[in-house]
Design a protein around this motif. Structure first.
Motif, PDB file in Angstrom:
ATOM      1  N   PRO A 246      74.861  58.595  84.021  1.00 56.06           N
ATOM      2  CA  PRO A 246      74.588  57.396  83.229  1.00 56.06           C
ATOM      3  C   PRO A 246      75.377  56.163  83.664  1.00 56.06           C
ATOM      4  O   PRO A 246      74.862  55.039  83.579  1.00 56.06           O
ATOM      5  N   GLU A 247      76.591  56.348  84.133  1.00 56.14           N
ATOM      6  CA  GLU A 247      77.378  55.191  84.554  1.00 56.14           C
ATOM      7  C   GLU A 247      76.761  54.549  85.807  1.00 56.14           C
ATOM      8  O   GLU A 247      76.649  53.320  85.896  1.00 56.14           O
ATOM      9  N   ARG A 248      76.355  55.360  86.766  1.00 53.31           N
ATOM     10  CA  ARG A 248      75.702  54.818  87.957  1.00 53.31           C
ATOM     11  C   ARG A 248      74.333  54.227  87.606  1.00 53.31           C
ATOM     12  O   ARG A 248      73.935  53.197  88.148  1.00 53.31           O
ATOM     13  N   LEU A 249      73.624  54.870  86.694  1.00 51.93           N
ATOM     14  CA  LEU A 249      72.314  54.368  86.289  1.00 51.93           C
ATOM     15  C   LEU A 249      72.436  53.027  85.567  1.00 51.93           C
ATOM     16  O   LEU A 249      71.616  52.126  85.751  1.00 51.93           O
ATOM     17  N   ALA A 250      73.472  52.893  84.735  1.00 50.91           N
ATOM     18  CA  ALA A 250      73.687  51.627  84.032  1.00 50.91           C
ATOM     19  C   ALA A 250      74.015  50.510  85.012  1.00 50.91           C
ATOM     20  O   ALA A 250      73.496  49.388  84.895  1.00 50.91           O
TER      21      ALA A 250
END
Length: 329
Positions: A246-250
């Protein structure tokens, strides 16, 4: 002891759980959904009528207001996984005034193993009754609540992802389950009618799914979630794991400039993880990534606390960014 047995027998005698039921979906042999008139000026209509074929539902629970929770066995055409899905439709869904309207969909995911049962299908946590009550007050949309199994077994946690060599639980959650809903319910064609909510591991999957596919899902209520993938099954598949982070996707969404997504985090004062969520909001709550963090006073890492947070404001917050059903006049 004999008296207790008699009482239990009487309750079971009037319990119709497990019996066939219907949400008013098209017949299984209809093959096609009902056409919706094109809007003035052309374009794609916002309402998607059920496409069929209709699933076979059995009753799993009944609420005090007469609404029902049904269970269906779903064979995922895209993932190849077969699992149970529970659905609750609010009383508005069968109201003739809404017969031509779509309804917003809230995919509700449990914590823990999430298999073989999604615990949101019970009435004890009061998710559905809370939505019904707040909808009456104008503080929530009358969501169709969809509750699929989270994992394919009780041995591992699959991060709601397509881990190489494992059942494709990411495809199941973001493609097969929505396809099943569109086959059986009146929905909206745009992402404005699609959202997730989840607790703990289910909160992670909801968060990841919205950030991964913002063209299909617009918002999430993520309660007590992790923000990084942690399944042991990722071993040897670092690139694929990072693609489900999720951090990379955000950060990817911020770099692209959209589409806009709405992330409502919840955390109780009696559980850990608050600092990690505050850091996520600080780092990624900008540009197209809209975030809010609700701290539940006295709340623990459990469904009852998270429903209280939803009652206190999270359902109202998410309802403001999603499409509402429209009655005919």
């Amino acid at each position: 002891m004999a008296g207790g047995t008699a009482v239990a027998w009487k309750l079971d005698a009037f319990n119709d759980n497990g019996e066939p039921m219907s949400f008013g979906t098209p017949r299984a042999d209809s093959g096609k959904g009902v056409a919706v008139p094109q809007p003035v000026g052309g374009g794609v209509p916002e309402v998607q009528m059920p496409t069929g074929p209709a699933a076979e539902f059995v009753r799993a629970n009944r609420l005090d207001d007469g609404t029902e929770i049904g269970r269906a066995r779903v064979s995922g055409a895209k993932s190849g996984f077969t699992g149970d899905v529970w659905v609750w439709a609010p009383k508005e869904y069968k109201d003739p005034r809404y017969a031509r309207s779509g309804f917003p969909v809230l995919i509700a995911l449990p914590g823990g193993e999430g298999y073989p049962v999604n615990y949101w299908m019970g009435t004890d946590l009061k998710l559905q009754s809370t939505i019904a009550e707040l909808a009456e007050q104008g503080r929530s949309l009358p969501f169709v609540v969809v509750m699929p199994v989270l994992n394919p077994d009780q041995k591992y946690y699959y991060d709601g992802s397509d881990i190489p060599g494992q059942p494709k639980m990411g495809t199941w959650m973001t493609e097969d389950v929505p396809d099943f809903v569109r086959q059986n319910f009146r929905t909206f064609t745009s992402r404005d009618g699609w959202a997730f909510m989840g607790s703990s591991s289910g909160g992670f999957v909801g968060l990841k799914s919205v950030l991964e596919k913002p063209d299909r899902f617009k918002a999430v209520i993520a309660s007590g979630p992790d923000t990084r993938p942690d399944s042991p099954l990722w071993k040897g598949h670092r690139a694929e794991m990072e693609a489900n982070d999720p951090e990379r996707l955000a950060q990817r969404l911020i770099s692209r400039g959209g589409p806009e997504v709405y992330l409502n985090f919840q955390i109780g004062t009696k559980e850990g993880g608050r600092a990690a969520l505050e850091q996520f909001v600080q780092r990624f709550g900008k540009g197209p990534v809209h975030t809010t963090l609700r701290v539940i006073q006295g709340g623990g890492h459990n469904g009852r606390s998270y429903v209280q947070g939803m009652r206190d404001g999270s359902l109202e917050w998410i309802s403001k960014v999603l499409k509402a059903p429209v009655p005919t006049r």
